[in-house]
Design a protein around this motif. Structure first.
Motif, PDB file in Angstrom:
ATOM      1  N   LYS A 180       0.855  -1.195   0.000  1.00  0.00           N
ATOM      2  CA  LYS A 180       0.000   0.000   0.000  1.00  0.00           C
ATOM      3  C   LYS A 180       0.887   1.240   0.000  1.00  0.00           C
ATOM      4  N   LYS A 181       0.447   2.253  -0.747  1.00  0.00           N
ATOM      5  CA  LYS A 181       1.217   3.494  -0.851  1.00  0.00           C
ATOM      6  C   LYS A 181       1.550   4.044   0.542  1.00  0.00           C
ATOM      7  N   GLY A 182       2.816   4.373   0.790  1.00  0.00           N
ATOM      8  CA  GLY A 182       3.210   4.947   2.065  1.00  0.00           C
ATOM      9  C   GLY A 182       3.641   3.932   3.107  1.00  0.00           C
ATOM     10  N   ASN A 183       3.405   2.636   2.840  1.00  0.00           N
ATOM     11  CA  ASN A 183       3.824   1.604   3.792  1.00  0.00           C
ATOM     12  C   ASN A 183       5.157   0.981   3.382  1.00  0.00           C
ATOM     13  N   TRP A 184       5.982   0.654   4.361  1.00  0.00           N
ATOM     14  CA  TRP A 184       7.280   0.039   4.027  1.00  0.00           C
ATOM     15  C   TRP A 184       7.145  -1.462   3.812  1.00  0.00           C
ATOM     16  N   CYS A 185       6.059  -2.054   4.310  1.00  0.00           N
ATOM     17  CA  CYS A 185       5.901  -3.496   4.124  1.00  0.00           C
ATOM     18  C   CYS A 185       4.491  -3.813   3.644  1.00  0.00           C
ATOM     19  N   SER A 186       4.367  -4.982   3.029  1.00  0.00           N
ATOM     20  CA  SER A 186       3.062  -5.408   2.514  1.00  0.00           C
ATOM     21  C   SER A 186       2.441  -6.414   3.470  1.00  0.00           C
ATOM     22  N   GLY A 187       1.124  -6.344   3.616  1.00  0.00           N
ATOM     23  CA  GLY A 187       0.390  -7.324   4.416  1.00  0.00           C
ATOM     24  C   GLY A 187      -0.077  -8.497   3.577  1.00  0.00           C
ATOM     25  N   ASP A 188       0.277  -8.489   2.285  1.00  0.00           N
ATOM     26  CA  ASP A 188       0.023  -9.646   1.424  1.00  0.00           C
ATOM     27  C   ASP A 188       1.269 -10.524   1.437  1.00  0.00           C
ATOM     28  N   ALA A 189       1.084 -11.809   1.190  1.00  0.00           N
ATOM     29  CA  ALA A 189       2.228 -12.702   1.059  1.00  0.00           C
ATOM     30  C   ALA A 189       1.869 -13.819   0.097  1.00  0.00           C
ATOM     31  N   PHE A 190       2.872 -14.390  -0.544  1.00  0.00           N
ATOM     32  CA  PHE A 190       2.609 -15.528  -1.432  1.00  0.00           C
ATOM     33  C   PHE A 190       3.709 -16.561  -1.270  1.00  0.00           C
ATOM     34  N   TYR A 191       3.401 -17.777  -1.696  1.00  0.00           N
ATOM     35  CA  TYR A 191       4.372 -18.859  -1.609  1.00  0.00           C
ATOM     36  C   TYR A 191       4.132 -19.824  -2.767  1.00  0.00           C
ATOM     37  N   VAL A 230      -1.715 -17.534  -1.906  1.00  0.00           N
ATOM     38  CA  VAL A 230      -1.681 -16.085  -1.712  1.00  0.00           C
ATOM     39  C   VAL A 230      -2.523 -15.764  -0.477  1.00  0.00           C
ATOM     40  N   ALA A 231      -1.963 -14.930   0.415  1.00  0.00           N
ATOM     41  CA  ALA A 231      -2.671 -14.526   1.631  1.00  0.00           C
ATOM     42  C   ALA A 231      -2.687 -13.003   1.719  1.00  0.00           C
ATOM     43  N   ASP A 232      -3.697 -12.481   2.365  1.00  0.00           N
ATOM     44  CA  ASP A 232      -3.802 -11.044   2.633  1.00  0.00           C
ATOM     45  C   ASP A 232      -4.104 -10.909   4.120  1.00  0.00           C
TER      46      ASP A 232
END
Ligand SMILES: [Mn+2]
Length: 201
Positions: free
Chosen positions: A19-30, A42-44
């Motif tokens: 997300k714009k302005g965030n240093w990390c994403s709360g989404d992840a994939f494997y 894929v997770a959110d």
């Protein structure tokens, strides 16, 4: 960030932006390929930022350690480890290479679409809710697959427009499809993950 993976049976390309302005994403994939199967998840994590990232990565770690299990068991294990976290929505695909069947299990709004080489569109039925340790039962849908089938998993950072269906052609590589997306998607107010895979043999 774009990541391309060429596995033995599938080509995968992933677009992943915080997300714009965030240093990390709360989404992840494997993703993983073994001799017998390919698994993509894929997770959110609910919300955004660090706590969302922690929840999503806890789910990915659980999948990484248990990908040989059936996907309902994996969903159940993810649910259990997510107790006390913000929770996640999660979609898992597991492709049985011998049987040429994709198993699909999902909770919440990580959307999954299949594009068959015939032009047929297949949309498995999503389940409501999210995983946060509350008791839940999981379903598995089984979908036969063939060479050149394309699968598309995406988090709700993408607002899907019907015209985007034309981006998908079974002649094209996932890398090219993701490139086309980067030209059309508007900047999102949420973490965004687009995972495109194509069966190559
Ligand atoms: Mn989201």
């Amino acid at each position: 960030m774009i990541e391309n993976q060429r596995l033995k049976h599938v080509d995968i390309s992933v677009y992943h932006e915080a997300k714009k302005g965030n240093w990390c994403s709360g989404d992840a994939f494997y993703t993983i390929e073994t001799d017998d199967y390919i698994l993509c998840a894929v997770a959110d994590g609910l919300g955004s930022g660090e706590q969302a990232m922690e929840a999503a990565s806890a789910a990915m770690t659980e999948i990484k350690n248990n990908h040989d299990m059936d996907i309902e068991t994996i969903m159940d294990r993810c649910n259990k480890v997510l107790f006390g976290t913000r929770g996640v929505v999660l979609t898992i695909l597991k492709m049985d290479i011998q049987a040429e069947i994709i198993e699909y299990s999902n909770v919440g709004n990580i959307t999954c679409t299949f594009y068959r080489p015939s032009g047929e569109l297949v949309r498995p039925v999503p389940s409501r809710g999210y995983l946060c340790g509350k008791k839940k039962t999981f379903k598995t849908e089984r979908i036969p697959y063939e060479k050149d089938l394309i699968f598309f998993l995406y988090s709700d950072g993408l607002i899907f427009d019907a015209k985007y269906h034309s981006i998908f052609s079974s002649k094209d590589s996932p890398t090219l499809i993701i490139e086309r997306f980067t030209n059309v998607i508007k900047s999102s107010n949420d973490d965004t993950t687009l995972l495109v895979g194509k069966v190559i043999q």
